[in-house]
Design a protein around this motif. Structure first.
Motif, PDB file in Angstrom:
ATOM      1  N   ILE A 107      33.796 -49.038-105.578  1.00  0.00           N
ATOM      2  CA  ILE A 107      33.389 -47.727-106.072  1.00  0.00           C
ATOM      3  C   ILE A 107      34.552 -46.763-105.871  1.00  0.00           C
ATOM      4  O   ILE A 107      35.218 -46.774-104.839  1.00  0.00           O
ATOM      5  N   THR A 108      34.797 -45.939-106.886  1.00  0.00           N
ATOM      6  CA  THR A 108      35.821 -44.908-106.768  1.00  0.00           C
ATOM      7  C   THR A 108      35.219 -43.566-107.163  1.00  0.00           C
ATOM      8  O   THR A 108      34.113 -43.505-107.692  1.00  0.00           O
ATOM      9  N   THR A 109      35.952 -42.497-106.918  1.00  0.00           N
ATOM     10  CA  THR A 109      35.439 -41.159-107.242  1.00  0.00           C
ATOM     11  C   THR A 109      35.876 -40.673-108.616  1.00  0.00           C
ATOM     12  O   THR A 109      35.730 -39.494-108.918  1.00  0.00           O
ATOM     13  N   ASP A 110      36.401 -41.575-109.471  1.00  0.00           N
ATOM     14  CA  ASP A 110      36.611 -41.125-110.848  1.00  0.00           C
ATOM     15  C   ASP A 110      35.330 -41.302-111.676  1.00  0.00           C
ATOM     16  O   ASP A 110      35.220 -40.779-112.776  1.00  0.00           O
ATOM     17  N   PHE A 111      34.356 -42.032-111.128  1.00  0.00           N
ATOM     18  CA  PHE A 111      33.004 -42.107-111.683  1.00  0.00           C
ATOM     19  C   PHE A 111      32.981 -42.399-113.181  1.00  0.00           C
ATOM     20  O   PHE A 111      32.603 -41.555-113.997  1.00  0.00           O
ATOM     21  N   ALA A 112      33.370 -43.605-113.524  1.00  0.00           N
ATOM     22  CA  ALA A 112      33.242 -44.062-114.901  1.00  0.00           C
ATOM     23  C   ALA A 112      31.771 -44.032-115.298  1.00  0.00           C
ATOM     24  O   ALA A 112      30.882 -44.160-114.439  1.00  0.00           O
ATOM     25  N   PRO A 113      31.471 -43.843-116.588  1.00  0.00           N
ATOM     26  CA  PRO A 113      30.063 -43.865-117.013  1.00  0.00           C
ATOM     27  C   PRO A 113      29.355 -45.127-116.538  1.00  0.00           C
ATOM     28  O   PRO A 113      29.871 -46.233-116.680  1.00  0.00           O
ATOM     29  N   GLY A 114      28.190 -44.945-115.953  1.00  0.00           N
ATOM     30  CA  GLY A 114      27.421 -46.065-115.433  1.00  0.00           C
ATOM     31  C   GLY A 114      27.727 -46.436-114.011  1.00  0.00           C
ATOM     32  O   GLY A 114      27.094 -47.327-113.446  1.00  0.00           O
ATOM     33  N   ALA A 115      28.699 -45.751-113.380  1.00  0.00           N
ATOM     34  CA  ALA A 115      29.038 -46.023-111.983  1.00  0.00           C
ATOM     35  C   ALA A 115      28.231 -45.120-111.059  1.00  0.00           C
ATOM     36  O   ALA A 115      27.899 -43.990-111.432  1.00  0.00           O
ATOM     37  N   PRO A 116      27.898 -45.584-109.856  1.00  0.00           N
ATOM     38  CA  PRO A 116      27.187 -44.711-108.916  1.00  0.00           C
ATOM     39  C   PRO A 116      28.065 -43.532-108.531  1.00  0.00           C
ATOM     40  O   PRO A 116      29.260 -43.693-108.275  1.00  0.00           O
ATOM     41  N   CYS A 117      27.460 -42.336-108.519  1.00  0.00           N
ATOM     42  CA  CYS A 117      28.243 -41.129-108.241  1.00  0.00           C
ATOM     43  C   CYS A 117      27.592 -40.216-107.214  1.00  0.00           C
ATOM     44  O   CYS A 117      28.231 -39.287-106.723  1.00  0.00           O
ATOM     45  N   TRP A 118      26.339 -40.465-106.885  1.00  0.00           N
ATOM     46  CA  TRP A 118      25.634 -39.580-105.954  1.00  0.00           C
ATOM     47  C   TRP A 118      24.471 -40.342-105.344  1.00  0.00           C
ATOM     48  O   TRP A 118      23.964 -41.315-105.934  1.00  0.00           O
ATOM     49  N   LEU A 119      24.034 -39.920-104.178  1.00  0.00           N
ATOM     50  CA  LEU A 119      22.817 -40.444-103.575  1.00  0.00           C
ATOM     51  C   LEU A 119      22.239 -39.392-102.661  1.00  0.00           C
ATOM     52  O   LEU A 119      22.969 -38.580-102.075  1.00  0.00           O
ATOM     53  N   ASP A 120      20.917 -39.370-102.608  1.00  0.00           N
ATOM     54  CA  ASP A 120      20.269 -38.470-101.662  1.00  0.00           C
ATOM     55  C   ASP A 120      19.029 -39.127-101.083  1.00  0.00           C
ATOM     56  O   ASP A 120      18.472 -40.071-101.643  1.00  0.00           O
ATOM     57  N   LEU A 121      18.642 -38.624 -99.944  1.00  0.00           N
ATOM     58  CA  LEU A 121      17.521 -39.183 -99.189  1.00  0.00           C
ATOM     59  C   LEU A 121      16.366 -38.203 -99.193  1.00  0.00           C
ATOM     60  O   LEU A 121      16.537 -37.022 -98.870  1.00  0.00           O
ATOM     61  N   GLY A 122      15.186 -38.693 -99.560  1.00  0.00           N
ATOM     62  CA  GLY A 122      13.970 -37.910 -99.414  1.00  0.00           C
ATOM     63  C   GLY A 122      13.329 -38.277 -98.086  1.00  0.00           C
ATOM     64  O   GLY A 122      12.922 -39.427 -97.881  1.00  0.00           O
ATOM     65  N   ALA A 123      13.264 -37.314 -97.168  1.00  0.00           N
ATOM     66  CA  ALA A 123      12.795 -37.592 -95.807  1.00  0.00           C
ATOM     67  C   ALA A 123      11.616 -36.694 -95.443  1.00  0.00           C
ATOM     68  O   ALA A 123      11.619 -35.504 -95.765  1.00  0.00           O
TER      69      ALA A 123
END
Length: 264
Positions: free
Chosen positions: A2-18
């Motif tokens: 994974i890199t931070t150039d975020f090609a289309p379809g690549a994971p770019c973010w995540l968050d937790l619902g707690a």
């Protein structure tokens, strides 16, 4: 990777619902060395996690009635509205319709036809997380599903993902690896595993995505998980050619993987 150039379809973010934001913040700070930064918004409980000053994930209050605490993974897209139409055509369900988050970007959340939940992010001023593939950050994503063939077809229609396969050690089946459309295999960002509903007890048989976080020392991280009220579903164990890993649950039962990658 994974890199931070975020090609289309690549994971770019995540968050937790707690269910308990302060408890979750304390847990991940202790386990992964993250710093928690609360949002300046009294109407919404949550904030950002940082590692070495760089944003690595988000945290928010779990508000959906009956939902379990879980990580939501977002994939980069150029047009969230067009992706939503593609999801519906392919038999998926829209959980959260496309919406703008100020100038940062546009997001939407979905459920695939088998029950796996995921999200997309159309970047505005924010492309996504600022640190990946380093200790204490996202390094891989995985889908545990009941029908790999159907899941591969769905996500290929949505994102154009490319797939390759490898046999898992011990004859445990085939691991299906994901690469963004048009990218070389060096840009693999995730995998799919087929399991029976009886093996998906965490979600009562429903498929789910979870994140893999890189760490410097898998065993030491697992010790921190249990010391801080979490638990271990599997491991630590060595995976040939991959590294040493463990599947963990935080205090509220949200699942994630920690991995000390094999040095190349």
């Amino acid at each position: 990777m994974i890199t931070t150039d975020f090609a289309p379809g690549a994971p770019c973010w995540l968050d937790l619902g707690a269910p308990d934001v302060p408890a979750a913040a304390a847990f991940y700070s202790a386990v992964l060395g993250w710093d928690y930064e609360s949002m300046d918004d009294e109407s919404m409980e949550g904030g950002m996690f940082r590692k070495d000053g760089k944003i690595v994930a988000g945290l928010g209050k779990l508000t959906e009635e009956g939902a379990r605490s879980a990580w939501m993974i977002y994939y980069s897209v150029p047009d969230a509205d067009a992706t939503t139409q593609a999801v519906e055509r392919a038999g998926g369900t829209v959980r959260v319709a496309p919406m703008d988050l100020d100038e940062w970007g546009r997001m939407a959340q979905y459920t695939d036809p088998l029950g796996g939940q995921f999200a997309v992010w159309q970047p505005g001023t924010s492309k996504g997380v600022e640190l990946v593939d380093q200790p204490g950050s996202l390094s891989w994503t995985e889908l545990m599903t009941t029908d790999v063939a159907a899941a591969k077809e769905f996500y290929r229609e949505i994102f154009g993902w490319q797939y390759s396969e490898m046999e898992m050690p011990g004859g445990e089946g085939t691991y299906h690896m994901i690469t963004p459309a048009g990218q070389p295999e060096e840009r693999m960002h995730g995998g799919l595993v087929e399991l029976g509903k009886e093996d998906l007890s965490l979600t009562n048989g429903r498929p789910y995505w979870h994140p893999v976080f890189a760490v410097d020392d898998c065993d030491a991280t697992v010790a921190k998980v249990t010391e801080n009220g979490g638990s271990v579903q599997m491991g630590p164990e060595d995976a040939e050619g991959v590294g040493r890993l463990a599947v963990c649950l935080d205090r509220a039962g949200a699942d994630f993987v920690v991995l000390k990658p094999t040095e190349s």
